[in-house]
Design an enzyme around this catalytic site. Sequence first.
Site, PDB file in Angstrom:
ATOM      1  N   HIS A 166      89.383  23.589  -5.171  1.00  0.00           N
ATOM      2  CA  HIS A 166      89.774  22.276  -4.644  1.00  0.00           C
ATOM      3  C   HIS A 166      89.825  21.291  -5.793  1.00  0.00           C
ATOM      4  CE1 HIS A 166      89.752  18.662  -2.168  1.00  0.00           C
ATOM      5  NE2 HIS A 166      90.124  19.442  -1.176  1.00  0.00           N
ATOM      6  N   ASP A 210      90.370  25.797   4.014  1.00  0.00           N
ATOM      7  CA  ASP A 210      91.379  26.713   4.543  1.00  0.00           C
ATOM      8  C   ASP A 210      90.934  28.173   4.547  1.00  0.00           C
ATOM      9  OD1 ASP A 210      93.127  24.586   4.896  1.00  0.00           O
ATOM     10  OD2 ASP A 210      93.811  24.695   2.826  1.00  0.00           O
TER      11      ASP A 210
HETATM   12  N1  CMC Z   1      90.985  31.453  -7.531  1.00  0.00           N
HETATM   13  C1  CMC Z   1      90.616  31.786  -8.787  1.00  0.00           C
HETATM   14  N2  CMC Z   1      90.500  30.897  -9.794  1.00  0.00           N
HETATM   15  C2  CMC Z   1      90.770  29.622  -9.504  1.00  0.00           C
HETATM   16  C3  CMC Z   1      91.155  29.210  -8.215  1.00  0.00           C
HETATM   17  C4  CMC Z   1      91.262  30.189  -7.212  1.00  0.00           C
HETATM   18  N3  CMC Z   1      91.634  29.873  -5.958  1.00  0.00           N
HETATM   19  N4  CMC Z   1      91.369  27.873  -8.222  1.00  0.00           N
HETATM   20  C5  CMC Z   1      91.129  27.454  -9.468  1.00  0.00           C
HETATM   21  N5  CMC Z   1      90.775  28.506 -10.242  1.00  0.00           N
HETATM   22  C6  CMC Z   1      90.411  28.494 -11.674  1.00  0.00           C
HETATM   23  C7  CMC Z   1      91.653  28.269 -12.515  1.00  0.00           C
HETATM   24  O1  CMC Z   1      92.285  29.478 -12.827  1.00  0.00           O
HETATM   25  C8  CMC Z   1      91.076  27.573 -13.716  1.00  0.00           C
HETATM   26  O2  CMC Z   1      90.499  28.523 -14.539  1.00  0.00           O
HETATM   27  P1  CMC Z   1      90.604  28.392 -16.148  1.00  0.00           P
HETATM   28  O3  CMC Z   1      89.908  27.109 -16.466  1.00  0.00           O
HETATM   29  O4  CMC Z   1      89.910  29.603 -16.660  1.00  0.00           O
HETATM   30  O5  CMC Z   1      92.081  28.364 -16.462  1.00  0.00           O
HETATM   31  C9  CMC Z   1      89.954  26.713 -13.123  1.00  0.00           C
HETATM   32  O6  CMC Z   1      89.567  27.364 -11.899  1.00  0.00           O
HETATM   33  C10 CMC Z   1      90.365  25.302 -12.794  1.00  0.00           C
HETATM   34  O7  CMC Z   1      91.541  25.367 -12.049  1.00  0.00           O
HETATM   35  P2  CMC Z   1      92.574  24.199 -11.904  1.00  0.00           P
HETATM   36  O8  CMC Z   1      93.936  24.798 -11.770  1.00  0.00           O
HETATM   37  O9  CMC Z   1      92.356  23.155 -12.948  1.00  0.00           O
HETATM   38  O10 CMC Z   1      92.159  23.559 -10.566  1.00  0.00           O
HETATM   39  P3  CMC Z   1      93.004  22.534  -9.783  1.00  0.00           P
HETATM   40  O11 CMC Z   1      92.103  21.443  -9.410  1.00  0.00           O
HETATM   41  O12 CMC Z   1      94.259  22.173 -10.462  1.00  0.00           O
HETATM   42  O13 CMC Z   1      93.439  23.433  -8.519  1.00  0.00           O
HETATM   43  C11 CMC Z   1      93.881  24.164  -6.386  1.00  0.00           C
HETATM   44  C12 CMC Z   1      93.131  23.154  -7.231  1.00  0.00           C
HETATM   45  C13 CMC Z   1      93.551  23.904  -4.923  1.00  0.00           C
HETATM   46  C14 CMC Z   1      95.396  24.009  -6.596  1.00  0.00           C
HETATM   47  C15 CMC Z   1      93.463  25.598  -6.811  1.00  0.00           C
HETATM   48  O14 CMC Z   1      92.071  25.727  -6.659  1.00  0.00           O
HETATM   49  C16 CMC Z   1      94.195  26.697  -6.054  1.00  0.00           C
HETATM   50  O15 CMC Z   1      95.311  27.069  -6.420  1.00  0.00           O
HETATM   51  N6  CMC Z   1      93.541  27.242  -4.969  1.00  0.00           N
HETATM   52  C17 CMC Z   1      94.191  28.260  -4.173  1.00  0.00           C
HETATM   53  C18 CMC Z   1      95.053  27.604  -3.093  1.00  0.00           C
HETATM   54  C19 CMC Z   1      94.238  26.897  -2.041  1.00  0.00           C
HETATM   55  O16 CMC Z   1      93.320  27.461  -1.467  1.00  0.00           O
HETATM   56  N7  CMC Z   1      94.611  25.642  -1.737  1.00  0.00           N
HETATM   57  C20 CMC Z   1      93.950  24.819  -0.732  1.00  0.00           C
HETATM   58  C21 CMC Z   1      93.340  23.615  -1.354  1.00  0.00           C
HETATM   59  S1  CMC Z   1      92.152  22.756  -0.342  1.00  0.00           S
HETATM   60  C22 CMC Z   1      92.865  22.313   1.141  1.00  0.00           C
HETATM   61  C23 CMC Z   1      94.176  21.635   1.073  1.00  0.00           C
HETATM   62  O17 CMC Z   1      94.427  20.760   0.259  1.00  0.00           O
HETATM   63  O18 CMC Z   1      95.017  21.985   1.896  1.00  0.00           O
END
Ligand code: CMC
Length: 328
Positions: free
Chosen positions: A208, A263
């Site tokens: 998140h 989710d």
């Molecule tokens: N699984 C594995 N690794 C993850 C995940 C995940 N779901 N999410 C983030 N990471 C890792 C990412 O690879 C990164 O690692 P590194 O620093 O080694 O490169 C680190 O955590 C930080 O990630 P980030 O991309 O900077 O995080 P973000 O804040 O940009 O991403 C997110 C937030 C929601 C887009 C992401 O966590 C994601 O893609 N999650 C999967 C999709 C999901 O479940 N979305 C629902 C979000 S919550 C409810 C909503 O809004 O609807």
Amino acid sequence: MLYGELPKKSDLQRVKNKLDESFEVPDQAINLIYSLPKESETIGLMEAAFGVLAAIYNPTWEKAKNKDIAIEIVAKTATILANIYRAKEGLKPRIPQPSESLARSFLEAAFGGHVEDKKVKAMDIALILYTDHEVPASTTAGLVAASTLSDLYSCIVAALSALKGPLHGGAAEEAFKQFVEIGSPEKVDEWFKTNILDKKKRLMGFGHRVYRTFDPRGKIFKKYAEELASGNEQVKKYLDIAERLEKLGVETFSGKGVYPNTDFYSGIVFYGIGFPIYMFTGIFALSRTLGWLAHFIEYVEEQHRLIRPRALYVGPSQRDYVPLENRG
Ligand code: CMC
């Protein structure tokens, strides 16, 4: 959510009456939903139906009317979503009827008959948990539209477009598809290694932008998933898969602040209520509509300013124009 205060009994009754008398939507929107192919994607159908409503109603912004329009939109969202389900399942149109709650009116319109109390309760809780959540991508997209003084129905279309993606509202469907793909609790470890660790893929329903710990809403969804799993073997199976996957996900990703989000378990609740996967993002949208509208109205009424970001140009400072025939 809309008025900023808990309502007095008489206020609540007025809002409830307004909701109950607003379920009708123009025939053109219903006809459009039923005329499109059954395989049509749910949020696309919602956008199409709201596009029809925007074209027909096109309301202007008036402080005396905005909140009433918001209540009408919430009621019509329930009608649109219930009929998307019915159209895709080959059923006839049905308009929600007044009942003790929006949850019951929506579910009984969708399923076409009495729905047991524990499913209505779970739906009601989902409507509350998803109602609002600061300014995620969908709210932001809708706010941008509202800031131009576009009509409230069109703002919903903007918000729906951003909600649809798997990184936002589409995540519940993607999370649940993982459980289906895994198939049984004893296959979780193998699946996690092959599909997440080896392929370095994201675990859907995890992570998140704001929370760096367990999403508090996820814990409540899990509780209702457990209630719906009691007496339903299929729901229980998916819950067992999810619990094992959650454990592996937390062990692996918590060091990065990545935990289950709202989710991860919500899809099991929607499935337990009786909905197929294609409805999950639509239910999120139904729940979030009120929160979106509250943000749009607050923004326009209290601090209206066109949202227009600037971009910092970092390309070459000057490039000569080359006629097309000379470009190689
Ligand atoms: N699984 C594995 N690794 C993850 C995940 C995940 N779901 N999410 C983030 N990471 C890792 C990412 O690879 C990164 O690692 P590194 O620093 O080694 O490169 C680190 O955590 C930080 O990630 P980030 O991309 O900077 O995080 P973000 O804040 O940009 O991403 C997110 C937030 C929601 C887009 C992401 O966590 C994601 O893609 N999650 C999967 C999709 C999901 O479940 N979305 C629902 C979000 S919550 C409810 C909503 O809004 O609807």
